[in-house]
Design an enzyme around this catalytic site. Structure first.
Site, PDB file in Angstrom:
ATOM      1  N   CYS A 189       0.870  -1.166   0.000  1.00  0.00           N
ATOM      2  CA  CYS A 189       0.000   0.000   0.000  1.00  0.00           C
ATOM      3  C   CYS A 189       0.909   1.218   0.000  1.00  0.00           C
ATOM      4  O   CYS A 189       1.695   1.407   0.934  1.00  0.00           O
ATOM      5  CB  CYS A 189      -0.846  -0.079   1.274  1.00  0.00           C
ATOM      6  SG  CYS A 189      -1.857   1.359   1.560  1.00  0.00           S
TER       7      CYS A 189
ATOM      8  N   CYS B 239     -11.117  14.274   4.993  1.00  0.00           N
ATOM      9  CA  CYS B 239     -12.162  13.365   5.475  1.00  0.00           C
ATOM     10  C   CYS B 239     -12.033  13.250   6.995  1.00  0.00           C
ATOM     11  O   CYS B 239     -10.936  13.076   7.518  1.00  0.00           O
ATOM     12  CB  CYS B 239     -12.017  11.990   4.828  1.00  0.00           C
ATOM     13  SG  CYS B 239     -12.060  12.049   3.032  1.00  0.00           S
TER      14      CYS B 239
ATOM     15  N   GLY C 119      -2.563  10.240   1.078  1.00  0.00           N
ATOM     16  CA  GLY C 119      -2.819  11.083  -0.075  1.00  0.00           C
ATOM     17  C   GLY C 119      -3.908  10.580  -0.991  1.00  0.00           C
ATOM     18  O   GLY C 119      -4.408   9.454  -0.854  1.00  0.00           O
ATOM     19  N   GLU C 120      -4.277  11.438  -1.923  1.00  0.00           N
ATOM     20  CA  GLU C 120      -5.338  11.128  -2.886  1.00  0.00           C
ATOM     21  C   GLU C 120      -4.680  11.032  -4.269  1.00  0.00           C
ATOM     22  O   GLU C 120      -4.260  12.049  -4.835  1.00  0.00           O
ATOM     23  CB  GLU C 120      -6.398  12.246  -2.826  1.00  0.00           C
ATOM     24  CG  GLU C 120      -7.340  12.301  -3.997  1.00  0.00           C
ATOM     25  CD  GLU C 120      -8.108  10.992  -4.258  1.00  0.00           C
ATOM     26  OE1 GLU C 120      -8.603  10.374  -3.313  1.00  0.00           O
ATOM     27  OE2 GLU C 120      -8.190  10.612  -5.438  1.00  0.00           O
TER      28      GLU C 120
ATOM     29  N   SER D 267      -7.107   3.912  -5.260  1.00  0.00           N
ATOM     30  CA  SER D 267      -8.266   4.215  -4.415  1.00  0.00           C
ATOM     31  C   SER D 267      -8.490   5.717  -4.433  1.00  0.00           C
ATOM     32  O   SER D 267      -7.553   6.494  -4.232  1.00  0.00           O
ATOM     33  CB  SER D 267      -7.996   3.743  -2.984  1.00  0.00           C
ATOM     34  OG  SER D 267      -9.066   4.111  -2.141  1.00  0.00           O
TER      35      SER D 267
ATOM     36  N   SER E 108     -13.887   5.368  -2.284  1.00  0.00           N
ATOM     37  CA  SER E 108     -14.257   5.501  -0.876  1.00  0.00           C
ATOM     38  C   SER E 108     -15.628   6.153  -0.804  1.00  0.00           C
ATOM     39  O   SER E 108     -15.783   7.319  -1.141  1.00  0.00           O
ATOM     40  CB  SER E 108     -13.221   6.362  -0.164  1.00  0.00           C
ATOM     41  OG  SER E 108     -11.962   5.751  -0.286  1.00  0.00           O
TER      42      SER E 108
ATOM     43  N   HIS F  70     -18.546   5.448   1.843  1.00  0.00           N
ATOM     44  CA  HIS F  70     -18.832   5.739   3.262  1.00  0.00           C
ATOM     45  C   HIS F  70     -20.240   6.235   3.576  1.00  0.00           C
ATOM     46  O   HIS F  70     -20.609   6.304   4.750  1.00  0.00           O
ATOM     47  CB  HIS F  70     -17.793   6.687   3.852  1.00  0.00           C
ATOM     48  CG  HIS F  70     -16.389   6.263   3.595  1.00  0.00           C
ATOM     49  ND1 HIS F  70     -15.944   4.981   3.855  1.00  0.00           N
ATOM     50  CD2 HIS F  70     -15.322   6.914   3.070  1.00  0.00           C
ATOM     51  CE1 HIS F  70     -14.672   4.879   3.510  1.00  0.00           C
ATOM     52  NE2 HIS F  70     -14.272   6.023   3.023  1.00  0.00           N
TER      53      HIS F  70
END
Ligand code: SAH
Ligand code: SF4
Length: 346
Positions: free
Chosen positions: A108, A119, A166-167, A196, A219, A221
């Protein structure tokens, strides 16, 4: 700045290294020799590339960089998970996590130092954004972790997920390049690589235009706009209908199932009615849902849903025909589990 070899797409790598070798009057096969040193992981830096002559190595170091990442800390979980805290040249730090299971060895990795998306349930989000990672810094995590894995367990990293700090879709150009290097340079199959995202629509559309079958995890949620916006500020920018339009397009053109990540927070987003809404939302889309009981973080006092609520949520989804898995948290004891990545010695 010198060209970072780990951050060059394979065609750029060949072109630039070939030009360099030609200038020096070296034979053409030197390009392959160097490529082998970089991508088979045997040499961490030019000094270790002992198949090349000393003057050639010195000259290479003048023109290119091949900087190894140094771990500031290595934490080992009782469940076998290993977290590396890497120190970058400018003092920033990032983390990657190795997750061994019987059939897979998953890495990962981080795509940014920190994250700007805030978030509420995520430690990285509370930590805030520091800077973008360069392609070489993303790829170096793979290279170093692979070496570690070989030495530790005698087996290679089999899967890569962009689920660390991070994104990834907020650092698209570096992430695109890193995908090319991992896939074409290191030969990692596209189906073994998953990104992701929190749901950045332009990035999803751009990814859909690539020919490879990279996995996409989203993601989610919450299937409810108000609640999702409360948990994840990004929902105000790219609300669910826009997100799902992009996802349907992705699933159609790439022909791969989408994964949804759903972190279950006790009493917040684990009501059975939300499971029904979620089933409605994903109807007709080729997908499956990963339920992840919240990994506690210090910034909020939310708790993971207890097992019976997790089971009830999963049961409702399945009853409505949604393929669902409950993920066992890994590496909680070293703060390496989803959402716990931040700068702690763990
Ligand atoms: N920025 C990307 C990738 C990194 S986060 C994204 O958000 O998708 C990896 C996953 O961990 C995401 O699904 C995220 O929602 C989830 N996550 C974040 N904080 C968590 C926590 N405290 N407990 C469980 N999962 C969490
Ligand atoms: Fe950033 Fe992902 Fe954490 Fe949200 S969950 S703050 S997008 S790393």
């Amino acid at each position: 700045m010198k060209d970072e070899l780990l951050g060059l797409r394979p065609d750029d790598f060949s072109r630039r290294v070939r030009a360099f070798m030609e200038r020096r009057g070296e034979p053409a096969w030197r390009v392959d020799q160097l490529r082998d040193c970089v991508f088979n992981g045997k040499a961490r830096c030019f000094e270790e590339a002992t198949t090349l002559s000393t003057p050639l190595r010195a000259d290479l170091a003048q023109h290119f960089s091949l900087t190894p990442l140094e771990p500031d800390h290595v934490a080992r979980s009782a469940d076998g998970t290993v977290k590396h805290l890497w120190g970058l040249a400018d003092g920033e730090q990032i983390e990657s996590v190795l997750i061994p299971t019987s059939g897979r060895l998953t890495l990962c990795l981080s795509s940014q130092a920190g994250c700007a998306l805030g978030c509420l349930f995520c430690a990285t989000g509370h930590f805030g954004f520091r800077r973008q990672l360069r392609p070489a810094e993303i790829v170096a995590q793979y290279r170093e972790a692979s070496r570690f894995a070989q030495a530790e367990w005698g087996r290679p990293v089999s899967h890569v997920v962009y689920m660390g700090m991070g994104e990834p879709l907020a650092n698209l150009s570096a992430v695109h390049t890193s995908l090319d290097v991992l896939h074409q340079g290191f030969g990692l199959g596209s189906r073994r690589i998953t990104l992701s995202t929190v749901g950045l629509v332009p990035g999803i559309r751009e990814l859909a235009r690539r020919p490879e079958q990279f996995g996409l995890a989203v993601s989610l949620h919450s299937p409810d706009h108000e609640l999702r916006a409360r948990l994840m500020p990004v929902e105000k920018r790219y609300p669910l209908p826009a997100l799902f339009e992009a996802l349907r397009e992705y699933a159609r053109v790439r022909g791969r199932r989408i994964t949804f990540e759903y972190t279950l927070i006790d009493g917040v987003n684990d009501h059975p009615e939300l499971a029904r809404q979620l089933a409605d939302l994903v109807r007709g889309l080729s997908c499956f849902v990963n339920l992840i009981p919240l990994n506690p973080i210090p910034f909020v006092d939310w708790q993971p849903s207890p097992p019976h609520r997790v089971a009830a949520f999963a049961g409702t989804l399945r009853k409505h025909g949604v393929e669902t898995a409950v993920r066992t948290p890994r590496g909680r004891d070293i703060a390496a589990a989803c959402g716990q990545l931040r700068l702690s010695a763990g």
